[in-house]
Scaffold this motif. Structure first.
Motif, PDB file in Angstrom:
ATOM      1  N   GLY A  20       0.777  -1.231   0.000  1.00  0.00           N
ATOM      2  CA  GLY A  20       0.000   0.000   0.000  1.00  0.00           C
ATOM      3  C   GLY A  20       0.808   1.280   0.000  1.00  0.00           C
ATOM      4  N   GLN A  21       2.127   1.189  -0.138  1.00  0.00           N
ATOM      5  CA  GLN A  21       2.943   2.410  -0.199  1.00  0.00           C
ATOM      6  C   GLN A  21       2.988   2.973  -1.618  1.00  0.00           C
ATOM      7  OE1 GLN A  21       7.286   1.829   0.164  1.00  0.00           O
ATOM      8  NE2 GLN A  21       6.884  -0.334   0.491  1.00  0.00           N
ATOM      9  N   ALA A  22       2.736   2.113  -2.602  1.00  0.00           N
ATOM     10  CA  ALA A  22       2.656   2.538  -4.001  1.00  0.00           C
ATOM     11  C   ALA A  22       1.398   1.920  -4.590  1.00  0.00           C
ATOM     12  CB  ALA A  22       3.889   2.085  -4.778  1.00  0.00           C
ATOM     13  N   ALA A  93       7.317  -7.632  11.958  1.00  0.00           N
ATOM     14  CA  ALA A  93       8.553  -7.590  11.168  1.00  0.00           C
ATOM     15  C   ALA A  93       8.871  -8.954  10.562  1.00  0.00           C
ATOM     16  CB  ALA A  93       9.718  -7.118  12.035  1.00  0.00           C
ATOM     17  N   ILE A  94       8.523 -10.011  11.284  1.00  0.00           N
ATOM     18  CA  ILE A  94       8.698 -11.355  10.729  1.00  0.00           C
ATOM     19  C   ILE A  94       7.714 -11.561   9.577  1.00  0.00           C
ATOM     20  CG2 ILE A  94       8.357 -13.820  11.208  1.00  0.00           C
ATOM     21  CD1 ILE A  94       9.399 -13.169  14.105  1.00  0.00           C
ATOM     22  N   TYR A  95       6.493 -11.172   9.821  1.00  0.00           N
ATOM     23  CA  TYR A  95       5.445 -11.331   8.809  1.00  0.00           C
ATOM     24  C   TYR A  95       5.758 -10.522   7.549  1.00  0.00           C
ATOM     25  CZ  TYR A  95       0.757 -11.542   6.818  1.00  0.00           C
ATOM     26  OH  TYR A  95      -0.315 -11.746   5.986  1.00  0.00           O
ATOM     27  N   GLY A  96       6.293  -9.315   7.745  1.00  0.00           N
ATOM     28  CA  GLY A  96       6.542  -8.424   6.615  1.00  0.00           C
ATOM     29  C   GLY A  96       7.972  -8.473   6.095  1.00  0.00           C
ATOM     30  N   TYR A  97       8.731  -9.495   6.525  1.00  0.00           N
ATOM     31  CA  TYR A  97      10.129  -9.606   6.109  1.00  0.00           C
ATOM     32  C   TYR A  97      10.233  -9.531   4.582  1.00  0.00           C
ATOM     33  CZ  TYR A  97      14.867 -11.424   5.657  1.00  0.00           C
ATOM     34  OH  TYR A  97      16.202 -11.569   5.355  1.00  0.00           O
ATOM     35  N   GLY A  98      11.088  -8.636   4.102  1.00  0.00           N
ATOM     36  CA  GLY A  98      11.243  -8.476   2.659  1.00  0.00           C
ATOM     37  C   GLY A  98      10.660  -7.174   2.128  1.00  0.00           C
ATOM     38  N   ILE A  99       9.847  -6.524   2.960  1.00  0.00           N
ATOM     39  CA  ILE A  99       9.328  -5.214   2.549  1.00  0.00           C
ATOM     40  C   ILE A  99      10.458  -4.193   2.597  1.00  0.00           C
ATOM     41  CG2 ILE A  99       7.831  -3.296   3.252  1.00  0.00           C
ATOM     42  CD1 ILE A  99       5.789  -5.314   4.196  1.00  0.00           C
ATOM     43  N   ARG A 100      10.552  -3.383   1.583  1.00  0.00           N
ATOM     44  CA  ARG A 100      11.455  -2.239   1.586  1.00  0.00           C
ATOM     45  C   ARG A 100      10.647  -0.984   1.297  1.00  0.00           C
ATOM     46  NH1 ARG A 100      17.231  -3.387   0.853  1.00  0.00           N
ATOM     47  NH2 ARG A 100      17.485  -5.614   1.235  1.00  0.00           N
ATOM     48  N   ILE A 101      11.185   0.149   1.708  1.00  0.00           N
ATOM     49  CA  ILE A 101      10.497   1.420   1.488  1.00  0.00           C
ATOM     50  C   ILE A 101      10.940   1.975   0.144  1.00  0.00           C
ATOM     51  CG2 ILE A 101      10.114   3.759   2.347  1.00  0.00           C
ATOM     52  CD1 ILE A 101       9.034   1.650   4.244  1.00  0.00           C
ATOM     53  N   LEU A 102       9.977   2.121  -0.758  1.00  0.00           N
ATOM     54  CA  LEU A 102      10.298   2.615  -2.099  1.00  0.00           C
ATOM     55  C   LEU A 102      10.609   4.113  -2.069  1.00  0.00           C
ATOM     56  CD1 LEU A 102       7.447   0.836  -4.094  1.00  0.00           C
ATOM     57  CD2 LEU A 102       9.753   0.013  -3.579  1.00  0.00           C
ATOM     58  N   LYS A 103      11.538   4.500  -2.943  1.00  0.00           N
ATOM     59  CA  LYS A 103      11.747   5.943  -3.135  1.00  0.00           C
ATOM     60  C   LYS A 103      11.087   6.339  -4.444  1.00  0.00           C
ATOM     61  CE  LYS A 103      14.843   9.826  -2.804  1.00  0.00           C
ATOM     62  NZ  LYS A 103      13.925  10.619  -3.633  1.00  0.00           N
ATOM     63  N   GLN A 104       9.837   6.785  -4.311  1.00  0.00           N
ATOM     64  CA  GLN A 104       9.025   7.068  -5.485  1.00  0.00           C
ATOM     65  C   GLN A 104       9.222   8.505  -5.950  1.00  0.00           C
ATOM     66  OE1 GLN A 104       4.928   5.426  -5.048  1.00  0.00           O
ATOM     67  NE2 GLN A 104       5.618   4.749  -3.041  1.00  0.00           N
ATOM     68  N   ASP A 105       8.779   8.752  -7.163  1.00  0.00           N
ATOM     69  CA  ASP A 105       8.789  10.103  -7.709  1.00  0.00           C
ATOM     70  C   ASP A 105       7.988  11.035  -6.796  1.00  0.00           C
ATOM     71  OD1 ASP A 105       9.067  11.942 -10.237  1.00  0.00           O
ATOM     72  OD2 ASP A 105       6.976  12.080  -9.596  1.00  0.00           O
ATOM     73  N   ILE A 106       8.547  12.211  -6.513  1.00  0.00           N
ATOM     74  CA  ILE A 106       7.904  13.097  -5.530  1.00  0.00           C
ATOM     75  C   ILE A 106       6.531  13.562  -5.999  1.00  0.00           C
ATOM     76  CG2 ILE A 106       8.095  15.255  -4.251  1.00  0.00           C
ATOM     77  CD1 ILE A 106      11.135  15.067  -4.709  1.00  0.00           C
ATOM     78  N   PHE A 107       6.461  14.011  -7.234  1.00  0.00           N
ATOM     79  CA  PHE A 107       5.184  14.533  -7.741  1.00  0.00           C
ATOM     80  C   PHE A 107       4.115  13.438  -7.753  1.00  0.00           C
ATOM     81  CE2 PHE A 107       2.372  15.734 -11.342  1.00  0.00           C
ATOM     82  CZ  PHE A 107       1.847  16.881 -10.781  1.00  0.00           C
ATOM     83  N   GLU A 108       4.501  12.253  -8.196  1.00  0.00           N
ATOM     84  CA  GLU A 108       3.563  11.130  -8.182  1.00  0.00           C
ATOM     85  C   GLU A 108       3.102  10.831  -6.762  1.00  0.00           C
ATOM     86  OE1 GLU A 108       4.801   7.607 -10.263  1.00  0.00           O
ATOM     87  OE2 GLU A 108       3.332   6.333  -9.269  1.00  0.00           O
ATOM     88  N   THR A 109       4.029  10.873  -5.818  1.00  0.00           N
ATOM     89  CA  THR A 109       3.675  10.581  -4.428  1.00  0.00           C
ATOM     90  C   THR A 109       2.716  11.624  -3.882  1.00  0.00           C
ATOM     91  OG1 THR A 109       5.926   9.739  -4.230  1.00  0.00           O
ATOM     92  CG2 THR A 109       4.651   9.893  -2.221  1.00  0.00           C
ATOM     93  N   ILE A 110       2.968  12.882  -4.210  1.00  0.00           N
ATOM     94  CA  ILE A 110       2.092  13.961  -3.734  1.00  0.00           C
ATOM     95  C   ILE A 110       0.679  13.776  -4.270  1.00  0.00           C
ATOM     96  CG2 ILE A 110       1.605  16.441  -3.955  1.00  0.00           C
ATOM     97  CD1 ILE A 110       4.651  16.903  -3.765  1.00  0.00           C
ATOM     98  N   ILE A 111       0.549  13.612  -5.583  1.00  0.00           N
ATOM     99  CA  ILE A 111      -0.786  13.475  -6.175  1.00  0.00           C
ATOM    100  C   ILE A 111      -1.473  12.206  -5.660  1.00  0.00           C
ATOM    101  CG2 ILE A 111      -2.071  13.195  -8.331  1.00  0.00           C
ATOM    102  CD1 ILE A 111      -0.879  15.988  -7.974  1.00  0.00           C
ATOM    103  N   SER A 112      -0.724  11.106  -5.624  1.00  0.00           N
ATOM    104  CA  SER A 112      -1.320   9.838  -5.212  1.00  0.00           C
ATOM    105  C   SER A 112      -1.842   9.894  -3.779  1.00  0.00           C
ATOM    106  CB  SER A 112      -0.298   8.708  -5.333  1.00  0.00           C
ATOM    107  OG  SER A 112       0.116   8.561  -6.677  1.00  0.00           O
TER     108      SER A 112
END
Length: 281
Positions: A20-22, A93-112
């Motif tokens: 749900g981060q992207a 953290a065990i359940y979500g092992y493998g999740i990384r925080i994406l560095k998305q395009d700023i404008f896309e992140t703002i609008i989204s």
DNA sequence: GGCCAGGCCTCGC
DNA sequence: GCGAGGCATGGC
């Protein structure tokens, strides 16, 4: 078509797609994930033994995707730093092992994330897709083994501020943005008039970036923190939405001191993912 | 068909 | 500074 194969620890593109981060990254089948980001279509094939094929050149992997997927950060040592008494976070953290925080395009992140307020994730996805179909450039994926057919027939980039010409509020109403249409319009104005720029936000310290973002129309504390975490890689940020508040109420007696973690945003993402996808608690 | 969603703005105190 | 009310629309 070219591709690269990389061996990466602690990387689960399927969980990232579900996290749900992207809103433009999707699982195709058990071993394939696709996304449109940074103006390109990318598919990842999961080959096993921590091997992953990326449908890009070596140069693109190094210059774009390694940073986008935050692949150089040591998540294992960050997870090892979790408070041993924090049972809920440890399980998350065990359940979500493998999740990384994406560095998305700023404008896309703002609008989204302007669109995201008071909507469910499937509904956000629909609205963001329509936005891209209306204003983005068509992208044609070119793939062969070890990749599979894309889900959709047509793909569109997320438009840059410069590409957004001849738009009106009605366009945003038409894509289902609802009362957020004027927030979107205001954000586009901010960029087109260069009240806000990529470099201004990238170079701002955390307090300044937060101030710039929350000054925008329709951007409050939660959306600003999401933009900072998912678009500006500010890992101290810990967005609290209705899901996070529910977790804090149920498991932490109403308050949670996330400031003990330098990478609080990663912990937030573990908790959010755990709460939303693990139905047994 | 009713309820809720990765909240924020405006208004009244 | 803070709480209440209102908000467009889509998914389930």
């Amino acid at each position: 078509m070219s591709f690269v194969i990389k061996n990466i620890e602690c990387f689960d593109p399927i969980k990232i797609a579900e996290s749900g981060q992207a809103f433009r990254i999707h699982q195709i089948d058990d071993t394939h994930v696709e996304t449109v980001a940074l103006g390109k279509y990318l598919q990842i094939a999961i080959l096993g033994d921590n091997n992953y094929a990326f449908s890009c050149t070596e140069d693109e992997f190094n210059s774009l995707w390694s940073k986008y997927f935050d692949l150089t950060r040591d998540y294992k040592s960050i997870i090892a730093g979790i408070d041993p008494d924090d049972e809920y976070l440890k399980a998350a953290a065990i359940y979500g092992y493998g999740i990384r925080i994406l560095k998305q395009d700023i404008f896309e992140t703002i609008i989204s994330f302007i669109i995201s307020q008071r909507r469910s994730i499937p509904s956000i996805t629909t609205c963001v897709d329509r936005f891209c179909e209306k204003f983005g450039k068509k992208i044609t994926p070119k793939l062969s083994d070890p990749f599979v057919s894309p889900i959709k027939n047509e793909y569109y980039s997320f438009p840059t501020p410069k590409e957004l010409n001849n738009w009106s509020i009605k366009d945003f109403n038409d894509i289902g943005a609802g009362y957020r249409s004027e927030y979107i319009a205001s954000a586009i104005h901010d960029f087109q008039e260069e009240k806000l720029t990529y470099s201004l936000l990238e170079n701002a310290d955390d307090d300044k970036a937060y101030e710039l973002l929350t000054k925008m129309h329709g951007v409050g504390p939660k959306v600003a923190n999401c933009i900072m975490l998912f678009g500006l890689a500010r890992f101290t940020r810990f967005p609290i939405d209705v899901w996070m508040q529910r977790i804090i109420d149920r498991h932490y007696n109403g308050s949670y001191d996330y400031s003990i973690y330098k990478e609080a945003g990663i912990m937030q993402q573990f908790m959010f993912y755990y709460e939303r996808t693990e139905k047994t608690h």
